[in-house]
Design a protein around this motif. Structure first.
Motif, PDB file in Angstrom:
ATOM      1  N   SER A   9     -66.717  14.711  62.368  1.00  0.00           N
ATOM      2  CA  SER A   9     -65.484  15.483  62.234  1.00  0.00           C
ATOM      3  C   SER A   9     -65.057  16.114  63.564  1.00  0.00           C
ATOM      4  O   SER A   9     -63.954  16.623  63.684  1.00  0.00           O
ATOM      5  N   ASN A  10     -65.941  16.062  64.558  1.00  0.00           N
ATOM      6  CA  ASN A  10     -65.653  16.639  65.869  1.00  0.00           C
ATOM      7  C   ASN A  10     -65.104  15.541  66.782  1.00  0.00           C
ATOM      8  O   ASN A  10     -65.858  14.741  67.354  1.00  0.00           O
ATOM      9  N   ASP A  11     -63.788  15.497  66.934  1.00  0.00           N
ATOM     10  CA  ASP A  11     -63.140  14.429  67.698  1.00  0.00           C
ATOM     11  C   ASP A  11     -63.625  14.381  69.143  1.00  0.00           C
ATOM     12  O   ASP A  11     -63.855  13.306  69.701  1.00  0.00           O
ATOM     13  N   GLN A  12     -63.776  15.557  69.776  1.00  0.00           N
ATOM     14  CA  GLN A  12     -64.212  15.598  71.170  1.00  0.00           C
ATOM     15  C   GLN A  12     -65.621  15.048  71.328  1.00  0.00           C
ATOM     16  O   GLN A  12     -65.926  14.314  72.283  1.00  0.00           O
ATOM     17  N   LEU A  13     -66.480  15.421  70.397  1.00  0.00           N
ATOM     18  CA  LEU A  13     -67.857  14.951  70.437  1.00  0.00           C
ATOM     19  C   LEU A  13     -67.920  13.433  70.297  1.00  0.00           C
ATOM     20  O   LEU A  13     -68.648  12.753  71.028  1.00  0.00           O
ATOM     21  N   VAL A  14     -67.152  12.911  69.361  1.00  0.00           N
ATOM     22  CA  VAL A  14     -67.129  11.460  69.143  1.00  0.00           C
ATOM     23  C   VAL A  14     -66.594  10.738  70.374  1.00  0.00           C
ATOM     24  O   VAL A  14     -67.149   9.725  70.814  1.00  0.00           O
ATOM     25  N   ALA A  15     -65.525  11.283  70.965  1.00  0.00           N
ATOM     26  CA  ALA A  15     -64.943  10.653  72.152  1.00  0.00           C
ATOM     27  C   ALA A  15     -65.945  10.654  73.308  1.00  0.00           C
ATOM     28  O   ALA A  15     -66.079   9.656  74.032  1.00  0.00           O
ATOM     29  N   ALA A  16     -66.656  11.752  73.492  1.00  0.00           N
ATOM     30  CA  ALA A  16     -67.642  11.831  74.564  1.00  0.00           C
ATOM     31  C   ALA A  16     -68.792  10.858  74.324  1.00  0.00           C
ATOM     32  O   ALA A  16     -69.283  10.216  75.259  1.00  0.00           O
ATOM     33  N   TYR A  17     -69.233  10.768  73.082  1.00  0.00           N
ATOM     34  CA  TYR A  17     -70.303   9.827  72.748  1.00  0.00           C
ATOM     35  C   TYR A  17     -69.870   8.392  73.032  1.00  0.00           C
ATOM     36  O   TYR A  17     -70.639   7.588  73.579  1.00  0.00           O
ATOM     37  N   ASN A  18     -68.634   8.068  72.678  1.00  0.00           N
ATOM     38  CA  ASN A  18     -68.129   6.716  72.927  1.00  0.00           C
ATOM     39  C   ASN A  18     -68.089   6.403  74.425  1.00  0.00           C
ATOM     40  O   ASN A  18     -68.454   5.304  74.851  1.00  0.00           O
ATOM     41  N   ARG A  19     -67.639   7.375  75.208  1.00  0.00           N
ATOM     42  CA  ARG A  19     -67.605   7.155  76.657  1.00  0.00           C
ATOM     43  C   ARG A  19     -69.004   6.987  77.222  1.00  0.00           C
ATOM     44  O   ARG A  19     -69.251   6.119  78.062  1.00  0.00           O
ATOM     45  N   GLU A  20     -69.910   7.799  76.744  1.00  0.00           N
ATOM     46  CA  GLU A  20     -71.277   7.779  77.264  1.00  0.00           C
ATOM     47  C   GLU A  20     -72.003   6.492  76.895  1.00  0.00           C
ATOM     48  O   GLU A  20     -72.785   5.955  77.680  1.00  0.00           O
ATOM     49  N   ASN A  21     -71.770   6.008  75.686  1.00  0.00           N
ATOM     50  CA  ASN A  21     -72.535   4.872  75.175  1.00  0.00           C
ATOM     51  C   ASN A  21     -71.731   3.582  75.074  1.00  0.00           C
ATOM     52  O   ASN A  21     -72.226   2.582  74.566  1.00  0.00           O
ATOM     53  N   LYS A  22     -70.462   3.640  75.556  1.00  0.00           N
ATOM     54  CA  LYS A  22     -69.580   2.464  75.509  1.00  0.00           C
ATOM     55  C   LYS A  22     -69.498   1.890  74.096  1.00  0.00           C
ATOM     56  O   LYS A  22     -69.655   0.696  73.858  1.00  0.00           O
ATOM     57  N   THR A  23     -69.269   2.802  73.155  1.00  0.00           N
ATOM     58  CA  THR A  23     -69.116   2.418  71.750  1.00  0.00           C
ATOM     59  C   THR A  23     -67.701   2.730  71.295  1.00  0.00           C
ATOM     60  O   THR A  23     -66.897   3.292  72.043  1.00  0.00           O
ATOM     61  N   ASN A  24     -67.403   2.389  70.045  1.00  0.00           N
ATOM     62  CA  ASN A  24     -66.068   2.616  69.494  1.00  0.00           C
ATOM     63  C   ASN A  24     -66.177   3.223  68.097  1.00  0.00           C
ATOM     64  O   ASN A  24     -65.550   2.759  67.144  1.00  0.00           O
ATOM     65  N   ILE A  25     -66.977   4.283  67.988  1.00  0.00           N
ATOM     66  CA  ILE A  25     -67.152   4.957  66.704  1.00  0.00           C
ATOM     67  C   ILE A  25     -65.893   5.737  66.359  1.00  0.00           C
ATOM     68  O   ILE A  25     -65.296   6.385  67.225  1.00  0.00           O
ATOM     69  N   LYS A  26     -65.508   5.708  65.104  1.00  0.00           N
ATOM     70  CA  LYS A  26     -64.296   6.388  64.657  1.00  0.00           C
ATOM     71  C   LYS A  26     -64.614   7.797  64.153  1.00  0.00           C
ATOM     72  O   LYS A  26     -65.626   8.009  63.481  1.00  0.00           O
ATOM     73  N   SER A  27     -63.758   8.742  64.478  1.00  0.00           N
ATOM     74  CA  SER A  27     -63.881  10.088  63.921  1.00  0.00           C
ATOM     75  C   SER A  27     -63.612  10.032  62.424  1.00  0.00           C
ATOM     76  O   SER A  27     -62.969   9.125  61.919  1.00  0.00           O
ATOM     77  N   GLY A  28     -64.103  11.054  61.727  1.00  0.00           N
ATOM     78  CA  GLY A  28     -63.861  11.078  60.282  1.00  0.00           C
ATOM     79  C   GLY A  28     -64.793  12.032  59.586  1.00  0.00           C
ATOM     80  O   GLY A  28     -65.091  13.116  60.085  1.00  0.00           O
ATOM     81  N   SER A  29     -65.298  11.620  58.451  1.00  0.00           N
ATOM     82  CA  SER A  29     -66.144  12.462  57.611  1.00  0.00           C
ATOM     83  C   SER A  29     -67.568  11.925  57.619  1.00  0.00           C
ATOM     84  O   SER A  29     -67.797  10.718  57.599  1.00  0.00           O
TER      85      SER A  29
END
Length: 509
Positions: free
Chosen positions: A313-333
Protein backbone atom coordinates in the motif's frame (compact mmCIF):
# COMPACT_ATOMS: atom_id res chain seq x y z
CA UNK A 1 25.89 5.03 1.30
CA UNK A 2 22.67 3.18 1.96
CA UNK A 3 20.44 2.46 -0.96
CA UNK A 4 17.19 4.35 -1.46
CA UNK A 5 15.21 1.23 -0.77
CA UNK A 6 16.99 0.57 2.52
CA UNK A 7 16.22 4.11 3.65
CA UNK A 8 12.54 3.58 2.94
CA UNK A 9 12.37 0.10 4.41
CA UNK A 10 13.80 0.26 7.93
CA UNK A 11 11.35 -2.25 9.27
CA UNK A 12 11.55 -4.90 6.55
CA UNK A 13 14.12 -7.03 8.36
CA UNK A 14 14.59 -10.76 8.62
CA UNK A 15 11.95 -12.29 10.87
CA UNK A 16 9.92 -9.10 11.04
CA UNK A 17 6.27 -9.41 11.95
CA UNK A 18 5.36 -5.85 12.52
CA UNK A 19 6.07 -2.27 11.62
CA UNK A 20 4.52 0.88 10.27
CA UNK A 21 3.46 2.16 6.90
CA UNK A 22 3.97 5.86 7.50
CA UNK A 23 7.20 7.12 9.00
CA UNK A 24 6.65 10.32 10.97
CA UNK A 25 8.86 12.75 12.83
CA UNK A 26 8.29 12.86 16.57
CA UNK A 27 8.69 15.88 18.75
CA UNK A 28 7.90 17.11 22.22
CA UNK A 29 7.18 20.76 22.84
CA UNK A 30 6.74 21.81 26.43
CA UNK A 31 8.16 24.16 29.02
CA UNK A 32 8.45 22.03 32.15
CA UNK A 33 9.18 18.33 32.13
CA UNK A 34 7.63 17.98 35.57
CA UNK A 35 4.19 18.88 34.30
CA UNK A 36 4.01 16.63 31.27
CA UNK A 37 4.45 12.98 30.53
CA UNK A 38 6.99 11.44 28.21
CA UNK A 39 4.44 11.28 25.40
CA UNK A 40 5.20 10.58 21.80
CA UNK A 41 4.03 12.96 19.11
CA UNK A 42 3.93 12.59 15.35
CA UNK A 43 4.58 15.76 13.41
CA UNK A 44 1.94 16.09 10.74
CA UNK A 45 2.09 18.03 7.51
CA UNK A 46 -1.60 18.77 7.92
CA UNK A 47 -2.02 21.63 10.37
CA UNK A 48 -5.80 21.90 10.11
CA UNK A 49 -7.76 21.62 13.36
CA UNK A 50 -10.21 18.78 13.77
CA UNK A 51 -12.67 19.62 16.51
CA UNK A 52 -14.25 17.26 19.01
CA UNK A 53 -17.66 15.84 18.43
CA UNK A 54 -19.84 17.02 21.28
CA UNK A 55 -23.35 16.30 20.09
CA UNK A 56 -25.65 14.02 21.71
CA UNK A 57 -25.06 10.87 23.69
CA UNK A 58 -25.97 12.62 26.92
CA UNK A 59 -26.28 10.39 29.95
CA UNK A 60 -24.14 7.68 28.30
CA UNK A 61 -21.11 9.95 28.66
CA UNK A 62 -21.91 10.51 32.35
CA UNK A 63 -22.14 6.77 33.00
CA UNK A 64 -18.90 6.03 31.22
CA UNK A 65 -17.09 8.88 32.97
CA UNK A 66 -18.27 7.76 36.43
CA UNK A 67 -17.04 4.23 35.67
CA UNK A 68 -13.70 5.25 34.21
CA UNK A 69 -12.36 8.18 36.26
CA UNK A 70 -11.81 6.22 39.54
CA UNK A 71 -9.83 3.57 37.63
CA UNK A 72 -7.43 6.00 35.89
CA UNK A 73 -4.33 6.98 37.85
CA UNK A 74 -1.46 9.46 37.65
CA UNK A 75 2.00 7.94 37.27
CA UNK A 76 5.00 9.95 38.44
CA UNK A 77 8.35 8.91 36.98
CA UNK A 78 11.37 9.74 39.16
CA UNK A 79 14.78 9.29 37.60
CA UNK A 80 18.30 10.59 37.42
CA UNK A 81 18.86 12.25 34.08
CA UNK A 82 22.31 10.85 33.86
CA UNK A 83 24.72 10.31 31.04
CA UNK A 84 22.30 8.09 29.11
CA UNK A 85 22.07 10.56 26.23
CA UNK A 86 24.80 9.62 23.87
CA UNK A 87 24.30 8.98 20.18
CA UNK A 88 24.72 10.90 16.99
CA UNK A 89 21.08 11.90 17.27
CA UNK A 90 19.98 11.85 20.86
CA UNK A 91 16.74 9.86 21.11
CA UNK A 92 15.55 11.66 24.27
CA UNK A 93 16.05 15.07 22.69
CA UNK A 94 14.53 13.89 19.42
CA UNK A 95 11.21 13.36 21.15
CA UNK A 96 11.24 15.71 24.10
CA UNK A 97 13.48 18.65 23.16
CA UNK A 98 16.97 19.44 24.39
CA UNK A 99 16.78 20.66 28.02
CA UNK A 100 20.38 21.86 27.78
CA UNK A 101 19.69 24.14 24.82
CA UNK A 102 22.31 22.53 22.62
CA UNK A 103 22.14 20.92 19.19
CA UNK A 104 20.93 17.37 18.64
CA UNK A 105 24.25 16.16 17.32
CA UNK A 106 26.23 16.64 20.52
CA UNK A 107 27.66 13.33 21.67
CA UNK A 108 27.25 13.79 25.40
CA UNK A 109 26.05 16.27 28.00
CA UNK A 110 26.83 16.70 31.68
CA UNK A 111 24.93 14.62 34.19
CA UNK A 112 21.90 16.33 35.69
CA UNK A 113 20.22 15.21 38.88
CA UNK A 114 16.51 15.95 39.22
CA UNK A 115 15.38 16.95 42.72
CA UNK A 116 14.34 13.88 44.72
CA UNK A 117 10.84 15.18 45.37
CA UNK A 118 10.20 16.22 41.76
CA UNK A 119 9.22 13.67 39.11
CA UNK A 120 10.99 13.74 35.77
CA UNK A 121 7.72 13.01 34.00
CA UNK A 122 4.00 12.52 34.55
CA UNK A 123 1.67 10.17 32.73
CA UNK A 124 -1.45 8.10 33.21
CA UNK A 125 -2.33 4.48 33.88
CA UNK A 126 -5.41 2.27 34.11
CA UNK A 127 -6.22 -0.09 36.98
CA UNK A 128 -7.18 -3.44 35.43
CA UNK A 129 -7.71 -5.58 38.54
CA UNK A 130 -8.94 -4.98 42.10
CA UNK A 131 -5.59 -6.15 43.52
CA UNK A 132 -3.60 -3.33 41.97
CA UNK A 133 -2.35 -4.25 38.50
CA UNK A 134 -2.04 -1.13 36.33
CA UNK A 135 -1.44 -0.88 32.61
CA UNK A 136 0.32 2.10 31.05
CA UNK A 137 2.75 2.97 28.25
CA UNK A 138 6.36 1.85 28.19
CA UNK A 139 7.48 5.41 27.50
CA UNK A 140 5.69 6.67 30.63
CA UNK A 141 7.79 4.44 32.91
CA UNK A 142 11.05 4.29 30.92
CA UNK A 143 14.21 5.08 32.87
CA UNK A 144 12.47 5.34 36.22
CA UNK A 145 14.29 4.78 39.50
CA UNK A 146 10.99 5.14 41.32
CA UNK A 147 7.36 5.08 40.17
CA UNK A 148 4.63 6.72 42.22
CA UNK A 149 0.97 6.04 41.49
CA UNK A 150 -1.67 8.53 42.63
CA UNK A 151 -5.32 7.49 42.54
CA UNK A 152 -8.17 9.83 41.67
CA UNK A 153 -8.92 10.06 45.43
CA UNK A 154 -5.32 11.37 45.95
CA UNK A 155 -4.08 8.24 47.72
CA UNK A 156 -0.47 7.57 46.76
CA UNK A 157 1.53 4.33 46.35
CA UNK A 158 5.02 3.31 45.27
CA UNK A 159 4.58 0.93 42.35
CA UNK A 160 6.59 -2.09 41.26
CA UNK A 161 7.34 -2.29 37.55
CA UNK A 162 6.32 -5.83 36.61
CA UNK A 163 7.41 -5.64 32.97
CA UNK A 164 7.48 -3.60 29.78
CA UNK A 165 7.30 -4.10 26.03
CA UNK A 166 8.85 -1.37 23.85
CA UNK A 167 7.51 -3.11 20.74
CA UNK A 168 3.93 -2.20 21.66
CA UNK A 169 4.69 0.66 24.09
CA UNK A 170 2.92 -1.19 26.92
CA UNK A 171 3.99 -1.55 30.56
CA UNK A 172 2.53 -3.32 33.59
CA UNK A 173 2.81 -1.98 37.16
CA UNK A 174 1.60 -3.27 40.52
CA UNK A 175 0.62 -1.51 43.75
CA UNK A 176 -0.16 -3.30 46.99
CA UNK A 177 -3.85 -2.65 47.64
CA UNK A 178 -7.15 -4.50 47.48
CA UNK A 179 -10.68 -3.62 46.44
CA UNK A 180 -9.63 -1.05 43.87
CA UNK A 181 -11.92 0.22 41.10
CA UNK A 182 -10.87 -1.21 37.74
CA UNK A 183 -11.86 -1.37 34.09
CA UNK A 184 -12.79 -4.41 32.03
CA UNK A 185 -11.19 -5.01 28.66
CA UNK A 186 -13.56 -4.83 25.69
CA UNK A 187 -13.01 -6.73 22.43
CA UNK A 188 -11.28 -4.03 20.41
CA UNK A 189 -11.80 -6.00 17.19
CA UNK A 190 -15.48 -5.09 17.46
CA UNK A 191 -15.06 -1.31 17.63
CA UNK A 192 -16.35 0.59 14.61
CA UNK A 193 -15.28 3.77 12.89
CA UNK A 194 -17.73 6.47 13.95
CA UNK A 195 -18.32 4.92 17.38
CA UNK A 196 -18.39 7.31 20.36
CA UNK A 197 -15.48 7.07 22.81
CA UNK A 198 -14.06 8.86 25.84
CA UNK A 199 -10.40 9.54 26.55
CA UNK A 200 -9.61 9.71 30.28
CA UNK A 201 -6.27 10.75 31.75
CA UNK A 202 -4.22 13.56 33.24
CA UNK A 203 -3.32 15.94 30.40
CA UNK A 204 -1.11 18.96 31.13
CA UNK A 205 -1.29 18.25 34.85
CA UNK A 206 -5.11 18.39 34.88
CA UNK A 207 -6.06 15.27 36.82
CA UNK A 208 -9.05 13.07 35.89
CA UNK A 209 -9.86 14.85 32.63
CA UNK A 210 -12.52 13.35 30.35
CA UNK A 211 -12.81 14.20 26.64
CA UNK A 212 -15.23 12.82 24.05
CA UNK A 213 -14.93 11.99 20.37
CA UNK A 214 -15.33 9.19 17.88
CA UNK A 215 -13.15 6.47 16.45
CA UNK A 216 -11.90 8.05 13.26
CA UNK A 217 -9.85 5.12 11.92
CA UNK A 218 -8.51 1.68 12.84
CA UNK A 219 -5.27 -0.14 12.11
CA UNK A 220 -3.08 2.96 11.87
CA UNK A 221 0.68 2.55 11.55
CA UNK A 222 2.38 5.91 12.17
CA UNK A 223 6.03 4.91 12.44
CA UNK A 224 6.45 6.12 16.00
CA UNK A 225 7.72 2.88 17.57
CA UNK A 226 10.17 2.06 14.80
CA UNK A 227 11.24 5.73 14.79
CA UNK A 228 12.24 5.78 18.47
CA UNK A 229 14.89 3.13 17.88
CA UNK A 230 14.29 0.86 20.89
CA UNK A 231 11.54 -1.32 19.43
CA UNK A 232 13.23 -4.23 17.68
CA UNK A 233 10.00 -5.58 16.19
CA UNK A 234 7.40 -2.83 16.55
CA UNK A 235 3.71 -3.62 16.36
CA UNK A 236 1.60 -0.67 15.26
CA UNK A 237 -2.09 -0.96 14.56
CA UNK A 238 -3.45 2.00 16.50
CA UNK A 239 -7.05 3.02 17.05
CA UNK A 240 -7.30 6.62 15.87
CA UNK A 241 -9.66 9.00 17.68
CA UNK A 242 -10.53 12.68 17.63
CA UNK A 243 -11.14 12.75 21.39
CA UNK A 244 -8.73 15.40 22.71
CA UNK A 245 -5.44 13.88 23.90
CA UNK A 246 -2.53 15.97 25.19
CA UNK A 247 0.77 15.47 27.09
CA UNK A 248 -0.12 13.61 30.28
CA UNK A 249 -2.78 11.43 28.64
CA UNK A 250 -0.24 8.77 27.70
CA UNK A 251 -1.13 5.47 29.34
CA UNK A 252 -4.70 6.58 30.03
CA UNK A 253 -7.95 4.94 29.01
CA UNK A 254 -9.89 5.03 25.77
CA UNK A 255 -13.32 3.63 26.62
CA UNK A 256 -16.67 3.04 24.96
CA UNK A 257 -19.92 4.49 26.28
CA UNK A 258 -20.24 1.54 28.68
CA UNK A 259 -16.92 2.43 30.29
CA UNK A 260 -15.16 -0.66 28.90
CA UNK A 261 -11.50 -0.34 27.96
CA UNK A 262 -10.95 -0.43 24.19
CA UNK A 263 -7.46 1.11 24.05
CA UNK A 264 -4.49 2.67 25.86
CA UNK A 265 -3.86 6.25 24.71
CA UNK A 266 -0.31 6.58 23.45
CA UNK A 267 0.36 9.35 20.91
CA UNK A 268 -1.00 12.31 18.97
CA UNK A 269 -0.49 13.69 15.48
CA UNK A 270 0.39 17.36 15.74
CA UNK A 271 2.49 20.15 14.30
CA UNK A 272 3.05 21.80 17.69
CA UNK A 273 3.08 18.97 20.25
CA UNK A 274 -0.51 19.56 21.40
CA UNK A 275 -3.93 18.33 20.34
CA UNK A 276 -4.87 19.11 16.74
CA UNK A 277 -7.47 16.47 16.13
CA UNK A 278 -5.85 13.04 16.02
CA UNK A 279 -4.87 10.71 18.85
CA UNK A 280 -3.77 7.09 18.79
CA UNK A 281 -4.39 4.23 21.21
CA UNK A 282 -3.00 0.70 21.46
CA UNK A 283 -5.96 -1.67 20.87
CA UNK A 284 -7.20 -3.42 24.01
CA UNK A 285 -6.82 -6.91 22.55
CA UNK A 286 -3.13 -6.38 21.85
CA UNK A 287 -2.52 -4.63 25.19
CA UNK A 288 -4.28 -7.45 27.08
CA UNK A 289 -2.15 -10.10 25.38
CA UNK A 290 1.03 -8.26 26.34
CA UNK A 291 0.15 -7.89 30.01
CA UNK A 292 -1.08 -11.51 30.21
CA UNK A 293 2.31 -12.64 28.92
CA UNK A 294 4.16 -10.44 31.41
CA UNK A 295 2.08 -11.72 34.33
CA UNK A 296 2.31 -15.39 33.36
CA UNK A 297 5.81 -15.68 31.90
CA UNK A 298 7.61 -12.53 33.03
CA UNK A 299 8.35 -11.67 29.40
CA UNK A 300 6.37 -11.13 26.21
CA UNK A 301 5.86 -14.23 24.04
CA UNK A 302 6.08 -13.22 20.41
CA UNK A 303 5.39 -15.39 17.40
CA UNK A 304 7.07 -14.70 14.06
CA UNK A 305 6.20 -15.68 10.52
CA UNK A 306 9.88 -15.53 9.69
CA UNK A 307 9.58 -13.29 6.64
CA UNK A 308 10.97 -9.99 5.50
CA UNK A 309 8.34 -8.09 3.60
CA UNK A 310 7.12 -4.93 1.91
CA UNK A 311 3.84 -3.07 2.33
CA UNK A 312 2.22 -2.88 -1.09
CA UNK A 313 0.00 0.00 0.00
CA UNK A 314 3.08 2.24 0.25
CA UNK A 315 3.61 3.55 -3.30
CA UNK A 316 7.00 5.11 -2.52
CA UNK A 317 8.28 1.93 -0.94
CA UNK A 318 7.17 -0.16 -3.90
CA UNK A 319 8.72 2.27 -6.38
CA UNK A 320 12.03 2.24 -4.50
CA UNK A 321 12.03 -1.55 -4.32
CA UNK A 322 11.40 -1.76 -8.06
CA UNK A 323 14.29 0.59 -8.79
CA UNK A 324 16.60 -1.26 -6.45
CA UNK A 325 15.75 -4.74 -7.70
CA UNK A 326 14.79 -3.95 -11.32
CA UNK A 327 11.34 -5.42 -10.79
CA UNK A 328 7.85 -4.30 -11.77
CA UNK A 329 5.76 -5.01 -8.68
CA UNK A 330 2.42 -3.22 -8.59
CA UNK A 331 1.19 -1.19 -5.63
CA UNK A 332 -2.04 -2.31 -4.04
CA UNK A 333 -3.31 -4.33 -1.11
CA UNK A 334 -1.40 -6.89 0.88
CA UNK A 335 2.15 -7.58 2.04
CA UNK A 336 4.80 -8.76 -0.41
CA UNK A 337 7.30 -11.40 0.80
CA UNK A 338 10.86 -10.29 0.00
CA UNK A 339 12.75 -13.03 1.88
CA UNK A 340 12.92 -15.36 4.85
CA UNK A 341 14.77 -15.66 8.13
CA UNK A 342 16.68 -18.73 9.19
CA UNK A 343 14.33 -21.44 10.53
CA UNK A 344 11.34 -19.64 9.00
CA UNK A 345 7.97 -21.16 9.75
CA UNK A 346 6.46 -19.47 6.69
CA UNK A 347 9.10 -20.90 4.37
CA UNK A 348 8.69 -24.38 5.86
CA UNK A 349 4.93 -24.05 5.24
CA UNK A 350 5.55 -23.44 1.54
CA UNK A 351 5.56 -19.65 1.10
CA UNK A 352 8.03 -18.25 -1.41
CA UNK A 353 9.63 -14.93 -2.22
CA UNK A 354 7.18 -12.90 -4.30
CA UNK A 355 4.05 -14.23 -2.60
CA UNK A 356 1.54 -11.61 -1.46
CA UNK A 357 -0.05 -12.23 1.96
CA UNK A 358 -3.72 -11.25 1.86
CA UNK A 359 -5.29 -12.85 4.96
CA UNK A 360 -4.35 -14.31 8.35
CA UNK A 361 -6.93 -16.56 9.97
CA UNK A 362 -9.54 -15.13 7.62
CA UNK A 363 -8.87 -11.49 8.51
CA UNK A 364 -7.92 -9.22 5.61
CA UNK A 365 -4.32 -8.05 5.42
CA UNK A 366 -4.39 -4.82 3.44
CA UNK A 367 -1.13 -3.36 4.77
CA UNK A 368 1.73 -3.92 7.19
CA UNK A 369 -0.23 -2.66 10.20
CA UNK A 370 -2.80 -5.41 9.67
CA UNK A 371 -0.10 -8.05 9.47
CA UNK A 372 1.78 -6.74 12.49
CA UNK A 373 -1.18 -6.99 14.84
CA UNK A 374 -2.48 -10.28 13.37
CA UNK A 375 0.83 -12.02 14.03
CA UNK A 376 1.94 -9.91 16.99
CA UNK A 377 -1.03 -11.06 19.04
CA UNK A 378 0.10 -14.71 18.69
CA UNK A 379 2.68 -16.77 20.57
CA UNK A 380 5.39 -19.22 19.45
CA UNK A 381 3.81 -22.55 18.64
CA UNK A 382 0.50 -21.03 17.52
CA UNK A 383 -0.72 -22.11 14.09
CA UNK A 384 -2.19 -19.55 11.71
CA UNK A 385 -3.88 -19.88 8.34
CA UNK A 386 -2.06 -17.60 5.90
CA UNK A 387 -3.82 -16.80 2.62
CA UNK A 388 -1.58 -15.57 -0.18
CA UNK A 389 -1.50 -15.10 -3.91
CA UNK A 390 1.16 -16.51 -6.21
CA UNK A 391 1.13 -15.84 -9.93
CA UNK A 392 -2.43 -14.60 -9.66
CA UNK A 393 -3.71 -17.72 -7.88
CA UNK A 394 -5.04 -17.91 -4.32
CA UNK A 395 -3.34 -20.26 -1.86
CA UNK A 396 -3.60 -21.10 1.83
CA UNK A 397 -0.87 -22.44 4.11
CA UNK A 398 -0.84 -23.39 7.79
CA UNK A 399 2.15 -21.74 9.43
CA UNK A 400 3.48 -22.65 12.87
CA UNK A 401 4.86 -19.47 14.40
CA UNK A 402 8.30 -19.50 15.96
CA UNK A 403 10.32 -17.23 18.18
CA UNK A 404 13.34 -15.36 16.84
CA UNK A 405 15.59 -18.31 17.60
CA UNK A 406 13.34 -20.73 15.73
CA UNK A 407 11.70 -22.26 18.80
CA UNK A 408 8.02 -23.10 19.11
CA UNK A 409 7.76 -23.14 22.92
CA UNK A 410 7.03 -20.32 25.33
CA UNK A 411 9.89 -19.04 27.48
CA UNK A 412 10.18 -17.58 30.97
CA UNK A 413 12.73 -15.16 32.42
CA UNK A 414 14.81 -18.14 33.52
CA UNK A 415 15.20 -19.13 29.87
CA UNK A 416 16.60 -15.75 28.82
CA UNK A 417 20.21 -15.22 27.87
CA UNK A 418 22.41 -12.88 29.92
CA UNK A 419 22.11 -10.21 27.23
CA UNK A 420 18.32 -10.46 27.28
CA UNK A 421 18.23 -10.20 31.07
CA UNK A 422 20.42 -7.12 31.35
CA UNK A 423 19.29 -5.53 28.07
CA UNK A 424 22.47 -5.18 26.03
CA UNK A 425 24.83 -6.96 23.67
CA UNK A 426 28.59 -6.52 23.50
CA UNK A 427 31.27 -6.36 20.82
CA UNK A 428 35.02 -6.71 21.37
CA UNK A 429 37.06 -3.53 21.62
CA UNK A 430 39.82 -3.62 19.02
CA UNK A 431 43.45 -3.77 20.14
CA UNK A 432 44.34 -0.49 18.43
CA UNK A 433 41.73 1.36 20.47
CA UNK A 434 42.92 -0.30 23.66
CA UNK A 435 46.50 0.78 22.94
CA UNK A 436 45.58 4.36 22.06
CA UNK A 437 43.50 4.85 25.21
CA UNK A 438 45.57 2.76 27.59
CA UNK A 439 42.92 0.10 28.24
CA UNK A 440 43.77 -3.50 29.08
CA UNK A 441 40.22 -4.74 28.52
CA UNK A 442 36.87 -3.64 27.17
CA UNK A 443 33.75 -4.41 25.18
CA UNK A 444 31.48 -1.97 23.36
CA UNK A 445 27.80 -1.90 24.37
CA UNK A 446 25.31 -2.44 21.52
CA UNK A 447 21.52 -2.65 21.22
CA UNK A 448 20.95 -1.35 24.76
CA UNK A 449 17.27 -1.81 25.48
CA UNK A 450 15.25 1.12 26.83
CA UNK A 451 14.39 0.60 30.49
CA UNK A 452 16.83 -2.32 30.86
CA UNK A 453 19.21 -2.80 33.79
CA UNK A 454 22.12 -1.47 31.73
CA UNK A 455 20.12 1.55 30.61
CA UNK A 456 19.10 2.33 34.18
CA UNK A 457 22.71 2.80 35.25
CA UNK A 458 23.34 5.20 32.35
CA UNK A 459 24.83 2.89 29.71
CA UNK A 460 23.86 3.45 26.09
CA UNK A 461 25.16 2.17 22.75
CA UNK A 462 28.91 2.58 22.16
CA UNK A 463 29.96 2.93 25.79
CA UNK A 464 32.97 0.84 26.79
CA UNK A 465 32.49 -1.74 29.54
CA UNK A 466 35.88 -2.41 31.19
CA UNK A 467 34.99 -4.72 34.07
CA UNK A 468 32.00 -6.56 35.50
CA UNK A 469 32.14 -7.59 39.16
CA UNK A 470 35.82 -6.63 39.18
CA UNK A 471 36.71 -8.97 36.32
CA UNK A 472 37.95 -7.69 32.94
CA UNK A 473 35.72 -8.37 29.93
CA UNK A 474 36.88 -8.62 26.31
CA UNK A 475 33.98 -10.40 24.61
CA UNK A 476 30.30 -11.28 24.83
CA UNK A 477 31.35 -14.68 26.16
CA UNK A 478 33.26 -13.05 29.03
CA UNK A 479 30.12 -11.15 30.07
CA UNK A 480 27.99 -14.28 29.86
CA UNK A 481 30.50 -16.35 31.83
CA UNK A 482 30.52 -13.83 34.69
CA UNK A 483 26.75 -13.31 34.86
CA UNK A 484 25.25 -16.64 33.75
CA UNK A 485 23.40 -18.00 36.76
CA UNK A 486 24.49 -15.07 38.91
CA UNK A 487 21.84 -13.80 41.34
CA UNK A 488 23.44 -11.00 43.32
CA UNK A 489 24.34 -7.36 42.79
CA UNK A 490 26.23 -6.59 39.60
CA UNK A 491 29.00 -3.98 39.53
CA UNK A 492 29.83 -2.46 36.13
CA UNK A 493 32.86 -0.30 35.40
CA UNK A 494 32.45 1.63 32.17
CA UNK A 495 33.65 4.60 30.14
CA UNK A 496 31.30 7.16 28.60
CA UNK A 497 31.84 9.05 25.34
CA UNK A 498 33.76 11.80 27.14
CA UNK A 499 36.23 9.31 28.57
CA UNK A 500 34.82 9.57 32.08
CA UNK A 501 34.93 6.36 34.10
CA UNK A 502 31.96 5.28 36.22
CA UNK A 503 31.28 2.31 38.46
CA UNK A 504 27.59 1.60 38.95
CA UNK A 505 25.48 -1.39 39.82
CA UNK A 506 22.17 -3.19 39.67
CA UNK A 507 20.62 -6.40 40.99
CA UNK A 508 20.75 -9.22 38.48
CA UNK A 509 17.19 -9.95 37.25
Amino acid sequence: MKSTFKKLLPFAVVGVISGATTVGVQQYIGHDSTTSDQSYFTKSTNASFVGMNTAGVGDDFVKAAKTTVPAVVTIKNYQTRASSRASEQDIFDFFFGDPFGGGRNQRQRPQQQAPENMPSGLGSGVIISPDGYIISNNHVVAGANKLEVVLSNKKSYIATLVGTDPNTDISLLKIEEKGLPYLNFANSDNVEVGQWVLAVGNPLGLNSTVTAGIISAKGRGIGILSGQGKATNPIESFIQTDAAINPGNSGGALVNVNGDLIGINSAISSTNGYYQGYGFAVPANLARKIIEDIKKFGIVQRGFLGVSSMDLSNDQLVAAYNRENKTNIKSGSGVYVTGFSENSGAQDAGLKKGDVITKVDGSDITDFADLSVAIGSKRPGDKVQVSFTRNGKDNVATVTLRDQKGGTSTRTKADLSVSEKIGAEFEPLNDKFKTEYGLNSGVVSKNVTEGSEMAKIGIVDDYIIIEINGKPVNSQKDVEKILDGYKGNVQVKFVDNYGRIYTKGFKMP
